[in-house]
Motif scaffolding. Sequence first.
Motif, mmCIF file in Angstrom:
data_model
loop_
_atom_site.group_PDB
_atom_site.id
_atom_site.type_symbol
_atom_site.label_atom_id
_atom_site.label_comp_id
_atom_site.label_asym_id
_atom_site.label_seq_id
_atom_site.Cartn_x
_atom_site.Cartn_y
_atom_site.Cartn_z
ATOM 1 N N LEU A 84 0.828 -1.206 0.000
ATOM 2 C CA LEU A 84 0.000 0.000 0.000
ATOM 3 C C LEU A 84 0.863 1.257 0.000
ATOM 4 C CD1 LEU A 84 -2.770 -1.041 2.563
ATOM 5 C CD2 LEU A 84 -3.049 -0.762 0.092
ATOM 6 N N LEU A 85 1.922 1.245 0.799
ATOM 7 C CA LEU A 85 2.816 2.402 0.856
ATOM 8 C C LEU A 85 3.544 2.602 -0.471
ATOM 9 C CD1 LEU A 85 4.255 1.881 4.439
ATOM 10 C CD2 LEU A 85 2.729 3.719 3.700
ATOM 11 N N ASN A 86 3.899 1.515 -1.126
ATOM 12 C CA ASN A 86 4.533 1.622 -2.441
ATOM 13 C C ASN A 86 3.576 2.216 -3.463
ATOM 14 O OD1 ASN A 86 6.968 0.569 -1.550
ATOM 15 N ND2 ASN A 86 6.463 -1.523 -2.135
ATOM 16 N N ARG A 87 2.308 1.836 -3.386
ATOM 17 C CA ARG A 87 1.302 2.424 -4.279
ATOM 18 C C ARG A 87 1.188 3.926 -4.043
ATOM 19 N NH1 ARG A 87 -4.070 -1.029 -3.691
ATOM 20 N NH2 ARG A 87 -4.911 0.863 -4.613
ATOM 21 N N LEU A 88 1.158 4.318 -2.762
ATOM 22 C CA LEU A 88 1.067 5.735 -2.432
ATOM 23 C C LEU A 88 2.284 6.484 -2.972
ATOM 24 C CD1 LEU A 88 -0.289 8.090 -0.952
ATOM 25 C CD2 LEU A 88 0.956 7.380 1.108
ATOM 26 N N GLU A 89 3.461 5.916 -2.795
ATOM 27 C CA GLU A 89 4.675 6.550 -3.299
ATOM 28 C C GLU A 89 4.619 6.691 -4.824
ATOM 29 O OE1 GLU A 89 9.513 6.222 -2.875
ATOM 30 O OE2 GLU A 89 8.298 4.435 -2.491
ATOM 31 N N GLY A 90 4.106 5.663 -5.487
ATOM 32 C CA GLY A 90 3.957 5.733 -6.941
ATOM 33 C C GLY A 90 3.026 6.850 -7.363
ATOM 34 N N PHE A 91 1.906 6.997 -6.675
ATOM 35 C CA PHE A 91 0.972 8.076 -6.987
ATOM 36 C C PHE A 91 1.617 9.439 -6.753
ATOM 37 C CE2 PHE A 91 -2.653 5.016 -5.854
ATOM 38 C CZ PHE A 91 -2.870 4.701 -7.185
ATOM 39 N N MET A 92 2.371 9.548 -5.657
ATOM 40 C CA MET A 92 3.016 10.819 -5.344
ATOM 41 C C MET A 92 4.077 11.154 -6.395
ATOM 42 S SD MET A 92 3.186 10.477 -1.207
ATOM 43 C CE MET A 92 4.077 11.985 -0.963
ATOM 44 N N ASN A 93 4.826 10.167 -6.844
ATOM 45 C CA ASN A 93 5.844 10.388 -7.868
ATOM 46 C C ASN A 93 5.200 10.811 -9.180
ATOM 47 O OD1 ASN A 93 7.998 9.845 -6.190
ATOM 48 N ND2 ASN A 93 8.121 7.695 -6.767
ATOM 49 N N GLU A 94 4.092 10.186 -9.530
ATOM 50 C CA GLU A 94 3.385 10.533 -10.763
ATOM 51 C C GLU A 94 2.869 11.961 -10.709
ATOM 52 O OE1 GLU A 94 2.964 8.976 -13.747
ATOM 53 O OE2 GLU A 94 4.462 7.595 -12.933
ATOM 54 N N SER A 95 2.313 12.349 -9.575
ATOM 55 C CA SER A 95 1.747 13.696 -9.479
ATOM 56 C C SER A 95 2.857 14.745 -9.476
ATOM 57 C CB SER A 95 0.859 13.831 -8.246
ATOM 58 O OG SER A 95 1.617 13.775 -7.063
ATOM 59 N N SER A 96 4.025 14.414 -8.931
ATOM 60 C CA SER A 96 5.120 15.394 -8.943
ATOM 61 C C SER A 96 5.717 15.534 -10.339
ATOM 62 C CB SER A 96 6.195 15.019 -7.931
ATOM 63 O OG SER A 96 6.874 13.841 -8.311
ATOM 64 N N LYS A 97 5.647 14.489 -11.149
ATOM 65 C CA LYS A 97 6.145 14.574 -12.536
ATOM 66 C C LYS A 97 5.229 15.445 -13.391
ATOM 67 C CE LYS A 97 8.381 10.053 -12.644
ATOM 68 N NZ LYS A 97 8.339 8.701 -13.221
ATOM 69 N N GLU A 98 3.960 15.461 -13.054
ATOM 70 C CA GLU A 98 2.992 16.232 -13.825
ATOM 71 C C GLU A 98 3.114 17.722 -13.571
ATOM 72 O OE1 GLU A 98 -0.814 14.597 -12.821
ATOM 73 O OE2 GLU A 98 -0.397 12.675 -13.775
#
Length: 52
Positions: free
Chosen positions: A37-51
């Motif tokens: 779950l934490l890895n999923r959250l980190e992935g979402f956060m990384n995606e939003s920071s790239k945008e």
Amino acid sequence: MLLQLIEEKREVLLCLGKTYGLTAKETIDCSQELDQLLNRLEGFMNESSKEK
């Protein structure tokens, strides 16, 4: 929603650790689920920071 799942899993993990110990299979399985779950959250956060 994801943050709520993380918090709930964290609470379950604490209870399992207190009940069965930190090296019990139930505790380790729950810990791995929390990690996912934490890895999923980190992935979402990384995606939003790239945008940005």
